[in-house]
Every structure is written in C-alpha cells, then in structure tokens.
Design an enzyme around this catalytic site. Structure first.
Site, PDB file in Angstrom:
ATOM      1  N   ASP A 146     -29.564   4.406 -10.304  1.00  0.00           N
ATOM      2  CA  ASP A 146     -28.616   5.112  -9.715  1.00  0.00           C
ATOM      3  C   ASP A 146     -28.565   4.178  -7.709  1.00  0.00           C
ATOM      4  OD1 ASP A 146     -27.811   6.136 -11.957  1.00  0.00           O
ATOM      5  OD2 ASP A 146     -27.762   8.333 -10.408  1.00  0.00           O
TER       6      ASP A 146
ATOM      7  N   GLU B 236     -24.613   5.834 -12.706  1.00  0.00           N
ATOM      8  CA  GLU B 236     -23.354   7.801 -12.699  1.00  0.00           C
ATOM      9  C   GLU B 236     -22.078   6.875 -11.844  1.00  0.00           C
ATOM     10  OE1 GLU B 236     -24.924  10.829  -9.583  1.00  0.00           O
ATOM     11  OE2 GLU B 236     -23.268  12.048 -10.672  1.00  0.00           O
TER      12      GLU B 236
ATOM     13  N   LYS C 249     -24.004   6.724 -16.774  1.00  0.00           N
ATOM     14  CA  LYS C 249     -24.505   8.229 -17.154  1.00  0.00           C
ATOM     15  C   LYS C 249     -22.912   9.077 -16.608  1.00  0.00           C
ATOM     16  CE  LYS C 249     -28.529   8.487 -14.415  1.00  0.00           C
ATOM     17  NZ  LYS C 249     -27.601   9.406 -13.019  1.00  0.00           N
TER      18      LYS C 249
ATOM     19  N   LYS D 193     -26.309  13.011 -14.650  1.00  0.00           N
ATOM     20  CA  LYS D 193     -28.122  13.369 -13.385  1.00  0.00           C
ATOM     21  C   LYS D 193     -28.779  12.793 -14.479  1.00  0.00           C
ATOM     22  CE  LYS D 193     -25.030  15.019  -9.835  1.00  0.00           C
ATOM     23  NZ  LYS D 193     -24.585  14.523  -9.289  1.00  0.00           N
TER      24      LYS D 193
ATOM     25  N   VAL E 138     -32.799   6.567  -6.675  1.00  0.00           N
ATOM     26  CA  VAL E 138     -31.944   7.859  -5.693  1.00  0.00           C
ATOM     27  C   VAL E 138     -30.923   8.763  -6.402  1.00  0.00           C
ATOM     28  CG1 VAL E 138     -32.275   6.481  -3.924  1.00  0.00           C
ATOM     29  CG2 VAL E 138     -30.220   6.440  -4.964  1.00  0.00           C
ATOM     30  N   THR E 139     -31.081   9.586  -6.055  1.00  0.00           N
ATOM     31  CA  THR E 139     -32.198  10.953  -5.103  1.00  0.00           C
ATOM     32  C   THR E 139     -33.001  10.919  -6.294  1.00  0.00           C
ATOM     33  OG1 THR E 139     -30.805  12.911  -5.156  1.00  0.00           O
ATOM     34  CG2 THR E 139     -29.552  11.036  -3.236  1.00  0.00           C
TER      35      THR E 139
ATOM     36  N   CYS F 256     -31.382  12.626  -9.946  1.00  0.00           N
ATOM     37  CA  CYS F 256     -31.167  11.814 -10.384  1.00  0.00           C
ATOM     38  C   CYS F 256     -32.019  11.405 -11.160  1.00  0.00           C
ATOM     39  CB  CYS F 256     -30.522  11.044 -10.550  1.00  0.00           C
ATOM     40  SG  CYS F 256     -28.072  11.750 -10.437  1.00  0.00           S
TER      41      CYS F 256
ATOM     42  N   GLN G 146     -49.906  20.117 -10.481  1.00  0.00           N
ATOM     43  CA  GLN G 146     -50.342  20.609 -12.052  1.00  0.00           C
ATOM     44  C   GLN G 146     -51.341  19.854 -12.415  1.00  0.00           C
ATOM     45  OE1 GLN G 146     -48.184  24.342 -13.837  1.00  0.00           O
ATOM     46  NE2 GLN G 146     -46.401  23.307 -12.013  1.00  0.00           N
TER      47      GLN G 146
HETATM   48  N1  TIU Z   1     -28.228   9.488  -8.183  1.00  0.00           N
HETATM   49  C1  TIU Z   1     -28.168  11.274  -8.101  1.00  0.00           C
HETATM   50  O1  TIU Z   1     -29.238  11.763  -7.255  1.00  0.00           O
HETATM   51  N2  TIU Z   1     -26.823  12.281  -8.142  1.00  0.00           N
HETATM   52  C2  TIU Z   1     -26.353  12.598  -6.670  1.00  0.00           C
HETATM   53  O2  TIU Z   1     -24.992  13.039  -6.913  1.00  0.00           O
HETATM   54  N3  TIU Z   1     -27.405  13.171  -5.883  1.00  0.00           N
HETATM   55  C3  TIU Z   1     -26.951  13.708  -5.026  1.00  0.00           C
HETATM   56  O3  TIU Z   1     -28.544  14.751  -4.308  1.00  0.00           O
HETATM   57  N4  TIU Z   1     -26.095  14.115  -4.356  1.00  0.00           N
END
Ligand code: TIU
Length: 219
Positions: free
Chosen positions: A24, A72, A128, A131, A156-157, A161, A201
């Site tokens: 993403d 996304e 996709k 997430k 990200v993030t 995701c 862990q």
């Molecule tokens: N790609 C992804 O992480 N989608 C999000 O919406 N992330 C946020 O942190 N908002």
C-alpha cells in the site's frame, strides 16, 4: 541459501522462494491530500519509508527476486466496501472527492503507487478491499504457484495493513521479515511497539530487520 541478520534471530532464506512484498505505498497514504491526511494524520512520517524501500526494491529486481505490490481500495461503485468501513465517526471519506481524485477508489490518482516504487512489467499488483493482503485476493495462489516460502515485507501503515498481512501470512505458513525502516506509522509509538510485537516471544509472528541488512543478505 542466504542469511538475513534479524531479530529475534537471523533467518536463512532462498532468494528463489522469497518475495518482496510492498504494501500500500499509495499516494492516498503517503502524500498530503489523500485518505491518511483526511483521517487527521501527518503523512510526512510515511514518506520516510519510501527511499529505503526503493533501495531494497532495486536490489531485489537486480537479483531477479519476485516482487509483489498491493493497493488498498475499492470499486468505483463501492460495492466491495463494507458499510462499517465507509463511515468513521459519522463522516464518510472513502469514495469522496479529494485532491488526488476519489479517495481509495481504483483507477484514481491517489489510489495508485508512488512513482519511486512504481511496479514494472511482471510484478503482480494485488488490489485488495481490506487491510490484509490475503483477504478477498489471489495473493496466496500467486505465492503458492511460485513456491514462495519467505516474505520480505515493506509498506504502510505498520500497525494496520502491514500487521494484518503479516499475521495472515504467518497463519498460512510463510516466514515474514519486516524491514523496520521500510515500514511506517502515522504514530511514532505504534511504529516502536508494532515492531516489538512482531519479534517478541521468540518471533511470535515474524522477524524484524532493516533495509541495509536486507540488501547485504540478498547481494
Ligand atoms: N494500508 C493501510 O494501512 N490502510 C490504512 O487505512 N491505514 C491507516 O493507518 N489508516
């Protein structure tokens, strides 16, 4: 076999059965005027992950490693966007008009990948709706067909995701290495604990390394 220096311990991998997965890296998340900023975030923290990821991508391409990109987003009619995702605190963002077109809608400028990391021919792009990169996509099939066992993960993030995808991948039997400087969060605290969670862990659902160590390993 190669070895990547990682935490909680070094990981052996075969570059022929390893894929670089870039999650993403879309304008809607990393640039001002997109979904991330609409949600009230400072997007500059995310941009920092682009250059280290570009260096890893360049090395992976030069070695002929499999590279996969994800995005996304949703169909223009939003028929694949659950109502629960559409509104946030009574406000609607997805599908509305933003500075880079309709937010998180496929085909719009903001939905696409930043130019520094733009996919080239032969690199699958997974669109996709959720997430996780495995949910409602053909990613697992594509990885199985290529005999992929290990995923090197950027994007990200981190806590949204990237985490969701790495958890999904771990449950499907993949070994996942997350590169700390090639992932980012809008929240510095989440970046720190997000990485901690993966490798705690004994590496409960993955490994953590970084771009320099990755480049050294695949060289
Ligand atoms: N790609 C992804 O992480 N989608 C999000 O919406 N992330 C946020 O942190 N908002």
């Amino acid at each position: 076999m190669a070895t990547i220096k990682a935490e909680p311990f070094d990981l052996k991998f075969d570059s022929k059965t390893t894929a670089l997965v870039i999650i993403d890296m879309q304008r809607d998340f990393v640039l001002p005027g997109g979904f991330g900023e609409m949600l009230g975030n400072d997007t500059s923290l995310l941009l920092a992950a682009v250059e280290p990821t570009r260096r890893v991508l360049e090395k992976a391409r030069s070695k002929g490693m499999m590279v996969i990109h994800t995005r996304e987003g949703h169909r223009p009619d939003l028929s694949d966007c659950p109502p629960s995702k559409l509104t946030r605190g009574g406000k609607t963002f997805i599908g509305t008009e933003g500075a880079m077109g309709r937010i998180l809608v496929r085909g719009q400028q903001g939905h696409d990948i930043v130019h520094q990391l733009y996919p080239i021919d032969g690199e699958p792009v997974i669109d996709k709706p959720g997430k996780g990169s495995f949910h409602a996509t053909d990613l697992h099939q594509i990885l199985l067909d290529r005999g992929i066992k290990t995923l090197i993960v950027c994007g990200v993030t981190l806590e949204v995701c990237v985490h969701t995808t790495v958890r999904e991948a771990n449950d499907r039997g993949y070994e996942c290495v997350v590169l700390s400087d090639c992932v980012a969060s809008y929240f510095p605290e989440f970046q720190r604990v997000g990485l901690e969670m993966i490798k705690a862990q004994g590496g409960i659902f993955g490994w953590v390394s970084d771009s320099d160590k990755c480049i050294a390993a695949i060289a």
